[in-house]
Scaffold this active site. Sequence first.
Site, PDB file in Angstrom:
ATOM      1  N   VAL A   1       0.816  -1.212   0.000  1.00 36.61           N
ATOM      2  CA  VAL A   1       0.000   0.000   0.000  1.00 36.61           C
ATOM      3  C   VAL A   1       0.851   1.265   0.000  1.00 36.61           C
ATOM      4  O   VAL A   1       2.004   1.258   0.435  1.00 36.61           O
ATOM      5  CB  VAL A   1      -0.983   0.025   1.195  1.00 36.61           C
ATOM      6  CG1 VAL A   1      -1.938  -1.160   1.133  1.00 36.61           C
ATOM      7  CG2 VAL A   1      -0.261   0.058   2.520  1.00 36.61           C
ATOM      8  N   ASP A   2       0.239   2.337  -0.494  1.00 38.41           N
ATOM      9  CA  ASP A   2       0.922   3.626  -0.529  1.00 38.41           C
ATOM     10  C   ASP A   2       0.573   4.424   0.734  1.00 38.41           C
ATOM     11  O   ASP A   2      -0.054   3.892   1.654  1.00 38.41           O
ATOM     12  CB  ASP A   2       0.554   4.391  -1.811  1.00 38.41           C
ATOM     13  CG  ASP A   2      -0.942   4.645  -1.961  1.00 38.41           C
ATOM     14  OD1 ASP A   2      -1.677   4.612  -0.946  1.00 38.41           O
ATOM     15  OD2 ASP A   2      -1.388   4.875  -3.097  1.00 38.41           O
ATOM     16  N   VAL A   3       0.952   5.688   0.770  1.00 39.46           N
ATOM     17  CA  VAL A   3       0.724   6.513   1.964  1.00 39.46           C
ATOM     18  C   VAL A   3      -0.762   6.748   2.231  1.00 39.46           C
ATOM     19  O   VAL A   3      -1.132   7.157   3.329  1.00 39.46           O
ATOM     20  CB  VAL A   3       1.462   7.876   1.871  1.00 39.46           C
ATOM     21  CG1 VAL A   3       2.962   7.662   1.828  1.00 39.46           C
ATOM     22  CG2 VAL A   3       0.983   8.675   0.674  1.00 39.46           C
TER      23      VAL A   3
ATOM     24  N   VAL B   1      -3.823   2.520   0.180  1.00 38.58           N
ATOM     25  CA  VAL B   1      -4.409   1.836  -0.976  1.00 38.58           C
ATOM     26  C   VAL B   1      -3.305   1.067  -1.694  1.00 38.58           C
ATOM     27  O   VAL B   1      -2.170   1.544  -1.793  1.00 38.58           O
ATOM     28  CB  VAL B   1      -5.045   2.880  -1.927  1.00 38.58           C
ATOM     29  CG1 VAL B   1      -5.514   2.236  -3.217  1.00 38.58           C
ATOM     30  CG2 VAL B   1      -6.201   3.584  -1.228  1.00 38.58           C
TER      31      VAL B   1
END
Length: 146
Positions: free
Chosen positions: A17-19, A22
């Site tokens: 996941v990203d920041v 997601v």
Amino acid sequence: MSFAFSVTEIRVRGFHVDVFGVVNHAWHIHFFEEARWSYFDERAALQQALRSAGIAHSVVSMVVEYRRPARFGDILRIETRVSRAGSRSITFDQRAYVGPSRDIAVEAQVVNVFFRTHGGQAIGVHDEVFNSWGELRDLAEPESGG
């Protein structure tokens, strides 16, 4: 007509996941690759027949459509099936569903081309592949003249 498909489940981990929490779009490409490998793992006789004939296949095109975000902890259920078969290529349809809701997170259409393992040139294949890969027989496109 319904064709056999493979199911692969992947749990979304923190590094996927990203920041924003997601799944980063690039990870879905990896997830679909893992699912295609699972598809072939379930068809060991096919893999052996292709290897024995000196035939391999590789991705030449991928169209990915993102429908809804997948998040940390989600279980993605990826269904993989062959949707088209020609003498030179096959097309996989893949869908990643999120958990029990069965909401589609991502869909992809992946085209693979056949080639000789020695020399690497693209080739047409017929009975040698279709006879080992029963799912292709009903999908095989008629040969074009010329």
